[in-house]
Design an enzyme around this catalytic site. Structure first.
Site, PDB file in Angstrom:
ATOM      1  N   CYS A  43      28.755  72.193 -42.514  1.00 50.45           N
ATOM      2  CA  CYS A  43      28.756  71.671 -41.138  1.00 50.45           C
ATOM      3  C   CYS A  43      27.525  70.808 -40.870  1.00 50.45           C
ATOM      4  O   CYS A  43      27.626  69.711 -40.343  1.00 50.45           O
ATOM      5  CB  CYS A  43      28.820  72.829 -40.152  1.00 50.45           C
ATOM      6  SG  CYS A  43      28.721  72.289 -38.452  1.00 50.45           S
ATOM      7  N   CYS A  48      30.522  68.540 -39.831  1.00 52.31           N
ATOM      8  CA  CYS A  48      30.628  68.336 -38.371  1.00 52.31           C
ATOM      9  C   CYS A  48      29.505  67.491 -37.785  1.00 52.31           C
ATOM     10  O   CYS A  48      29.755  66.564 -37.010  1.00 52.31           O
ATOM     11  CB  CYS A  48      30.603  69.674 -37.636  1.00 52.31           C
ATOM     12  SG  CYS A  48      31.286  71.056 -38.501  1.00 52.31           S
ATOM     13  N   LYS A  51      29.153  63.840 -39.189  1.00 52.51           N
ATOM     14  CA  LYS A  51      30.412  63.179 -38.792  1.00 52.51           C
ATOM     15  C   LYS A  51      30.393  62.792 -37.317  1.00 52.51           C
ATOM     16  O   LYS A  51      30.728  61.674 -36.949  1.00 52.51           O
ATOM     17  CB  LYS A  51      31.580  64.118 -39.111  1.00 52.51           C
ATOM     18  CG  LYS A  51      32.975  63.670 -38.714  1.00 52.51           C
ATOM     19  CD  LYS A  51      33.393  63.944 -37.298  1.00 52.51           C
ATOM     20  CE  LYS A  51      33.179  65.335 -36.793  1.00 52.51           C
ATOM     21  NZ  LYS A  51      34.128  66.334 -37.249  1.00 52.51           N
ATOM     22  N   TYR A 178      42.486  66.520 -40.449  1.00 56.44           N
ATOM     23  CA  TYR A 178      41.298  66.375 -39.615  1.00 56.44           C
ATOM     24  C   TYR A 178      40.354  65.293 -40.161  1.00 56.44           C
ATOM     25  O   TYR A 178      39.942  64.377 -39.449  1.00 56.44           O
ATOM     26  CB  TYR A 178      40.501  67.682 -39.609  1.00 56.44           C
ATOM     27  CG  TYR A 178      40.996  68.776 -38.716  1.00 56.44           C
ATOM     28  CD1 TYR A 178      42.121  69.522 -39.042  1.00 56.44           C
ATOM     29  CD2 TYR A 178      40.304  69.103 -37.562  1.00 56.44           C
ATOM     30  CE1 TYR A 178      42.545  70.563 -38.238  1.00 56.44           C
ATOM     31  CE2 TYR A 178      40.717  70.147 -36.750  1.00 56.44           C
ATOM     32  CZ  TYR A 178      41.838  70.866 -37.099  1.00 56.44           C
ATOM     33  OH  TYR A 178      42.247  71.892 -36.300  1.00 56.44           O
ATOM     34  N   GLU A 182      39.607  61.514 -38.638  1.00 55.80           N
ATOM     35  CA  GLU A 182      38.282  61.250 -38.048  1.00 55.80           C
ATOM     36  C   GLU A 182      37.616  60.051 -38.727  1.00 55.80           C
ATOM     37  O   GLU A 182      37.091  59.152 -38.061  1.00 55.80           O
ATOM     38  CB  GLU A 182      37.416  62.508 -38.155  1.00 55.80           C
ATOM     39  CG  GLU A 182      37.939  63.606 -37.213  1.00 55.80           C
ATOM     40  CD  GLU A 182      37.144  64.903 -37.258  1.00 55.80           C
ATOM     41  OE1 GLU A 182      36.345  65.097 -38.197  1.00 55.80           O
ATOM     42  OE2 GLU A 182      37.328  65.726 -36.341  1.00 55.80           O
ATOM     43  N   HIS A 437      37.511  65.212  -8.178  1.00 58.52           N
ATOM     44  CA  HIS A 437      37.986  63.834  -8.151  1.00 58.52           C
ATOM     45  C   HIS A 437      36.850  62.832  -8.031  1.00 58.52           C
ATOM     46  O   HIS A 437      35.908  63.097  -7.285  1.00 58.52           O
ATOM     47  CB  HIS A 437      38.933  63.671  -6.949  1.00 58.52           C
ATOM     48  CG  HIS A 437      39.572  62.330  -6.878  1.00 58.52           C
ATOM     49  ND1 HIS A 437      40.573  61.939  -7.736  1.00 58.52           N
ATOM     50  CD2 HIS A 437      39.324  61.285  -6.058  1.00 58.52           C
ATOM     51  CE1 HIS A 437      40.925  60.705  -7.449  1.00 58.52           C
ATOM     52  NE2 HIS A 437      40.188  60.274  -6.433  1.00 58.52           N
ATOM     53  N   GLU A 442      40.825  66.541 -13.819  1.00 62.63           N
ATOM     54  CA  GLU A 442      41.571  67.007 -12.646  1.00 62.63           C
ATOM     55  C   GLU A 442      43.075  67.053 -12.928  1.00 62.63           C
ATOM     56  O   GLU A 442      43.821  67.786 -12.268  1.00 62.63           O
ATOM     57  CB  GLU A 442      41.276  66.139 -11.415  1.00 62.63           C
ATOM     58  CG  GLU A 442      41.799  64.722 -11.495  1.00 62.63           C
ATOM     59  CD  GLU A 442      41.459  63.904 -10.240  1.00 62.63           C
ATOM     60  OE1 GLU A 442      41.602  64.438  -9.135  1.00 62.63           O
ATOM     61  OE2 GLU A 442      41.045  62.737 -10.386  1.00 62.63           O
TER      62      GLU A 442
HETATM   63  P1  NDP Z   1      43.701  69.158 -43.616  1.00 63.96           P
HETATM   64  O1  NDP Z   1      44.339  70.409 -44.099  1.00 63.96           O
HETATM   65  O2  NDP Z   1      43.410  69.001 -42.184  1.00 63.96           O
HETATM   66  O3  NDP Z   1      44.640  67.941 -44.035  1.00 63.96           O
HETATM   67  C1  NDP Z   1      45.003  67.724 -45.365  1.00 63.96           C
HETATM   68  C2  NDP Z   1      45.830  66.459 -45.469  1.00 63.96           C
HETATM   69  O4  NDP Z   1      46.010  66.149 -46.849  1.00 63.96           O
HETATM   70  C3  NDP Z   1      47.224  66.596 -44.872  1.00 63.96           C
HETATM   71  O5  NDP Z   1      47.564  65.364 -44.280  1.00 63.96           O
HETATM   72  C4  NDP Z   1      48.104  66.913 -46.083  1.00 63.96           C
HETATM   73  O6  NDP Z   1      49.391  66.379 -45.980  1.00 63.96           O
HETATM   74  C5  NDP Z   1      47.374  66.172 -47.191  1.00 63.96           C
HETATM   75  N1  NDP Z   1      47.476  66.848 -48.496  1.00 63.96           N
HETATM   76  C6  NDP Z   1      47.197  68.146 -48.755  1.00 63.96           C
HETATM   77  N2  NDP Z   1      47.338  68.402 -50.079  1.00 63.96           N
HETATM   78  C7  NDP Z   1      47.710  67.247 -50.654  1.00 63.96           C
HETATM   79  C8  NDP Z   1      48.026  66.871 -51.985  1.00 63.96           C
HETATM   80  N3  NDP Z   1      47.963  67.742 -52.985  1.00 63.96           N
HETATM   81  N4  NDP Z   1      48.367  65.600 -52.229  1.00 63.96           N
HETATM   82  C9  NDP Z   1      48.427  64.694 -51.220  1.00 63.96           C
HETATM   83  N5  NDP Z   1      48.145  64.998 -49.940  1.00 63.96           N
HETATM   84  C10 NDP Z   1      47.797  66.248 -49.663  1.00 63.96           C
HETATM   85  O7  NDP Z   1      42.415  68.998 -44.534  1.00 63.96           O
HETATM   86  P2  NDP Z   1      41.063  68.156 -44.352  1.00 63.96           P
HETATM   87  O8  NDP Z   1      40.584  67.921 -45.734  1.00 63.96           O
HETATM   88  O9  NDP Z   1      41.248  67.010 -43.442  1.00 63.96           O
HETATM   89  O10 NDP Z   1      40.090  69.180 -43.627  1.00 63.96           O
HETATM   90  C11 NDP Z   1      39.853  70.483 -44.178  1.00 63.96           C
HETATM   91  C12 NDP Z   1      39.608  71.468 -43.069  1.00 63.96           C
HETATM   92  O11 NDP Z   1      38.326  71.239 -42.522  1.00 63.96           O
HETATM   93  C13 NDP Z   1      40.559  71.344 -41.888  1.00 63.96           C
HETATM   94  O12 NDP Z   1      41.747  72.063 -42.095  1.00 63.96           O
HETATM   95  C14 NDP Z   1      39.747  71.894 -40.761  1.00 63.96           C
HETATM   96  O13 NDP Z   1      39.929  73.286 -40.711  1.00 63.96           O
HETATM   97  C15 NDP Z   1      38.324  71.572 -41.157  1.00 63.96           C
HETATM   98  N6  NDP Z   1      37.814  70.424 -40.371  1.00 63.96           N
HETATM   99  C16 NDP Z   1      37.722  70.548 -39.025  1.00 63.96           C
HETATM  100  C17 NDP Z   1      37.253  69.516 -38.249  1.00 63.96           C
HETATM  101  C18 NDP Z   1      37.176  69.678 -36.774  1.00 63.96           C
HETATM  102  O14 NDP Z   1      37.202  70.807 -36.298  1.00 63.96           O
HETATM  103  N7  NDP Z   1      37.087  68.597 -35.999  1.00 63.96           N
HETATM  104  C19 NDP Z   1      36.849  68.245 -38.847  1.00 63.96           C
HETATM  105  C20 NDP Z   1      37.000  68.202 -40.270  1.00 63.96           C
HETATM  106  C21 NDP Z   1      37.470  69.269 -40.996  1.00 63.96           C
HETATM  107  P3  NDP Z   1      50.588  67.010 -45.095  1.00 63.96           P
HETATM  108  O15 NDP Z   1      50.049  68.227 -44.406  1.00 63.96           O
HETATM  109  O16 NDP Z   1      50.966  65.934 -44.123  1.00 63.96           O
HETATM  110  O17 NDP Z   1      51.646  67.316 -46.066  1.00 63.96           O
END
Ligand code: NDP
Length: 448
Positions: A43, A48, A51, A178, A182, A437, A442
């Site tokens: 983080c 976080c 980012k 996520y 972002e 307001h 709101e």
């Molecule tokens: P996510 O799980 O959010 O998203 C993963 C993405 O990668 C999805 O679009 C998925 O596709 C795709 N994917 C997964 N496996 C494969 C694969 N083998 N081949 C091709 N595409 C694939 O993961 P992130 O890496 O973005 O983030 C990890 C975690 O970190 C998040 O789940 C979240 O918990 C945390 N995080 C939180 C943030 C926040 O609170 N603002 C910011 C950044 C991270 P699909 O599902 O469409 O099939």
């Protein structure tokens, strides 16, 4: 000689590990923590915090675009990636020092080296030294996963994105979760040409559908291109150093940077948990019960390494509860209902509680209230982007089951309304609250 060198030995000084260390020490435990990289964890060091600074920086582009409508003339505005990158790095240094001071002030000893589990009560440090601990806490977090395709070594992950030598002109982002959404937003706002490629046909699967549709439409209008159902097949470096990205269909994409954001896996390789009889789960996670205990009574785990909810505040809560349970005489678990979350896309979205689809499945009769509005701040924006809020309400009890929002400042607003949802307030109680307001928030008390 004491039976154990420490009451608690923590492996990993990220959000969960640092909180558990500090609270355990405040309860009088003798605590040490080992960290092989930098104190602060994902983080603070590569997640976080840096980012969010990039998100803030990139939003100036939009603010400057609005400014002329409000009477400002902004001349000669220029963006310097190197200056931003170095500022972010220096703030990460500052925070790392702050986290280190927290450990020092709480008399938590720290070892700047890798540690592995050598037995139920034994930890082996990288130096070879062995330490005896009454309890061992695994808080090593997770690590980005890259799908297996030729050329994946040419692609970066969120670990490297903060250190780019220059702002890339063309970025391909693999994944639409996520991290992907972002960084697609950051690079798009900073002027890079961004293409998001994903294996499925959706962005942010699991989030409220209406918000995902709105974000997709707005980001497309802002110039982000999407290739759905079309993961990367291979990446090749060209003679000029740029990358050629081949997906299943469509012409190859030229890119200066390919950012892979396809999920994060528990970082348990080589951690030695088998020496304590702890078998890893299918995704490499450490299986734990509601108190963070593994099958081995002296070994515990919190945070991303348990692969439950990969969010910093959850890891912190789990670490705190574990320290209270082991050393504070207050056994506590963490409640996983009503966890608010946000995606710092542009615009951001945020939600708490059940989505409409989940509520229909779980509660049958529900009521849905929506507000589709133009934020006042966007009046002078040429983009005419609209915000969208949704309340999901239980038809039988009138309880608000979920709140989902997309629009400026949605995460800031959502945190406050999450208290009301967690407290089980009804739609009638929302309606009784007088609007503030003019504000965007709101809308939450004006939906009829
Ligand atoms: P996510 O799980 O959010 O998203 C993963 C993405 O990668 C999805 O679009 C998925 O596709 C795709 N994917 C997964 N496996 C494969 C694969 N083998 N081949 C091709 N595409 C694939 O993961 P992130 O890496 O973005 O983030 C990890 C975690 O970190 C998040 O789940 C979240 O918990 C945390 N995080 C939180 C943030 C926040 O609170 N603002 C910011 C950044 C991270 P699909 O599902 O469409 O099939």
């Amino acid at each position: 000689m004491a039976e154990f060198d420490y009451d608690l030995f923590v492996i990993g000084a990220g959000s969960g590990g640092v909180r558990a260390s500090r609270i355990a020490a405040s309860h009088g435990a003798r605590v040490a923590v080992a960290e092989e990289y930098r104190i602060g964890g994902t983080c603070v060091i590569r997640g976080c915090v840096p980012k969010k600074l990039l998100v803030y920086a990139s939003q100036f582009a939009e603010e400057l675009g609005h400014a002329s409508g409000y009477g400002w003339t902004v001349e000669g505005a220029r963006f310097d990636w190197g200056a931003l990158r170095d500022f972010v790095a220096s703030d990460v240094d500052r925070l790392e020092r702050a986290y280190t001071s927290t450990l020092d002030n709480n008399k938590v000893e720290h070892f700047a080296e890798r540690a592995t589990v050598a037995g139920p009560n034994r930890v082996r440090l990288g130096s070879g030294r062995e330490i005896r601990a009454r309890h061992i806490l695994i808080a090593v977090g997770a690590w980005p996963v890259k799908p297996d395709f030729p050329g994946n070594e040419l692609c970066i992950t969120s670990n490297e994105v903060f250190h780019l030598p220059e702002l890339p002109k063309r970025v391909v982002v693999q994944g639409a979760g996520y991290i992907a959404m972002e960084f697609a937003g950051v690079f798009n706002a900073l002027g890079s040409q961004v293409t998001v490629v994903n294996r499925s046909d959706a962005i942010l699967r699991g989030y409220e559908e209406a918000l995902r549709e709105r974000l997709l439409a707005i980001t497309q209008a802002r110039g982000i291109e999407y290739r759905f159902g079309n993961p990367i097949q291979r990446v090749k470096q060209q003679a000029d150093g740029s990358l050629l990205v081949h997906t299943a269909t469509g012409a190859p994409l030229e890119a200066d940077v390919v950012l892979v954001a396809t999920g994060r896996r528990p970082k348990t390789d080589g951690l030695g948990l088998e020496n304590a009889g702890v078998a890893l789960g299918a995704n490499g996670e450490v299986p734990v019960d509601a108190y963070g205990a593994t099958i081995c009574p002296s070994i515990h785990a919190v945070g991303d390494v348990t692969d439950r909810v990969q969010l910093t505040p959850v890891a912190i809560r789990e670490g705190h509860a574990l320290a209270d349970t082991l050393f504070g005489g207050k056994p506590r678990t963490t409640a996983y209902d009503h966890i608010p979350s946000a995606v710092f896309s542009q615009p951001p979205l945020a939600g708490v509680g059940l989505t409409e689809a989940q509520a229909r499945a779980e509660h049958g009769e529900i009521k849905v209230y929506t507000s589709d509005f133009r934020p006042m701040k966007n009046l002078f924006s040429p983009k005419a982007e609209r915000g969208f809020y949704k309340l999901v309400v239980d038809g039988a009890t009138d309880r608000v089951l979920g709140v989902h929002m997309i629009g400026p400042e949605a995460p800031e607003i959502l945190q406050a309304v999450a208290i009301a949802v967690k407290a089980g307030l009804t739609k009638a109680q929302f309606d009784e609250t007088i609007a503030l307001h003019p504000s965007m928030a709101e809308e939450l008390v004006l939906m009829r």
